[in-house]
Design a protein around this motif. Sequence first.
Motif: not given
Length: 517
Positions: A211-239
């Motif tokens: 979350k920190n090293s990818m930057g706030s804009d990218v972390f914002w983007a992968i949560r609902g913005g077509a995550g495969e456009s930005f890279g490969i999300v391997l794992s998600w920490k969820v509440k």
Amino acid sequence: MAAMSRSLALAFFFFFFLCSASIVSADDSFLQCLSASIPSQLLYTQSSPSYTSVLDAAVRNPKFLTNTTRPVWIITPTNASHVQAAVLCGRRNSVRLRIRSGGHDYEGLSYRSERPEVFAVLDLVNVRSVRVDAQSGTAWVDSGATLGEMYYAIGKAGGQIAFPGGLCPTVGVGGHFSGGGFGMLLRKYGLAADNVIDAVLVDAKGRLLDKNSMGSDVFWAIRGGAGESFGIVLSWKVKLVAVPPTVTVFNIPVTVNKGAIDVLTRWQAVAPALPDDLFIRVLVQGQTASFQSLYLGTCDALLPVMRSRFPELGMNRSDCKEMTWIKSVPYIYLGSSATVEDILNRTISMDTSNKATSDYVRQVIPKDVWTTIFGWLARPNAGLMILDPYGGQIGSVPESATPFPHRGGVLYNIQYMNFWSAGGSGDAQRAWISDFYAFMAPHVSSSPREAYANYRDLDLGENVVGAGGVSGYDAGKVWGEKYFRGNYQRLAMAKGQIDPDDYFRNEQSIPPLVSGK
């Protein structure tokens, strides 16, 4: 003589090397590069005996089994280093990657291409761990896990914790989260993406980012913005979210002859305004509207709410089924005889192909229009409608909080689906959806006519790749603003930050918008 023999041997070796090198294609170079970092048993070429079975194992729509561009290679990594190697080898050899978690992409773009293209599929089927920490109320979920596997692990960890994701247990977590993800808890706890608090991403440079090293804009983007456009999300920490020890479900079918049009007309205003603990969706097919509900509480608590707020449905105690939240997961989607263990099954029936699209409704559709809609549903080759109410928590979040913009003011989402036999053409069924979608235009959102990204539909538009090999921003707006409204531009800017060369690309991936260009 010995010197001459050595010279001839060296000359022969050099000639052999040149000949061998001349037939080593870029394809071979990519495979050789992968083989240096990834075990051979995790790599499949089109000539591999298991290629077809591995590729087709997670195809969820039989119409994509033929007449489509298939990957030249399939990679089934087991850890982050394999994924990083695949990205680096792909970039080095001009081979793009498509990322598959569960295979439910409605257009199959996680494993196929609409156009002639040389690409590999990175299938995350072996990256599927779920690690629940009930004490902290969090979990780390790998992208290759299914919703069913995630729910099962959560249910085992505690009887009063849950997660607000979708209904279908075979859906892969990676695609579901990256498009938003909603289900029966959306009015109480919002989207799946709203409850993501960290992630691990491999970017186009092969870097492993959080979350920190990818930057706030990218972390914002992968949560609902077509995550495969930005890279490969391997794992998600969820509440994780709290649920009571007893929940109540019901399913009440109402036919047109028994007043379905009146009840459905009333539902539009009632469902989004009910207490957040109560969710009532509607499946409309043929001449019947089936009202399906999850209530976070007992039947005794639900009955007075229904009698005072939605008496038109005529719900009574005999309609109630009380159970734990985890038991409601198979009950609602798979039927009353299903068990919790059944949600671990990753296979689905492949008897029918399908086509789907979506709409958002912001104003109540009048009764006379519903009469006409039921006429459409009575036609030959007709499909169905699934109506999911909004309001509650999902409507209280600002549109810009995540890329998913369909928040305040939305009454409900419509999913249109139609099915045909796996061996059929589906022409009549697709025509029905297209014509019905056109009919619905005056009664749904407009400017833009909104759509849900996880119900991907290429009929809404496709990217146009320019001379530089980069998808065009303006062409992307045609479909992008339907899915993301005013968030599309910010998504394109985030893409420009992390993948300006558009390496992670498909027919509806976010194009990069690079500052200063």
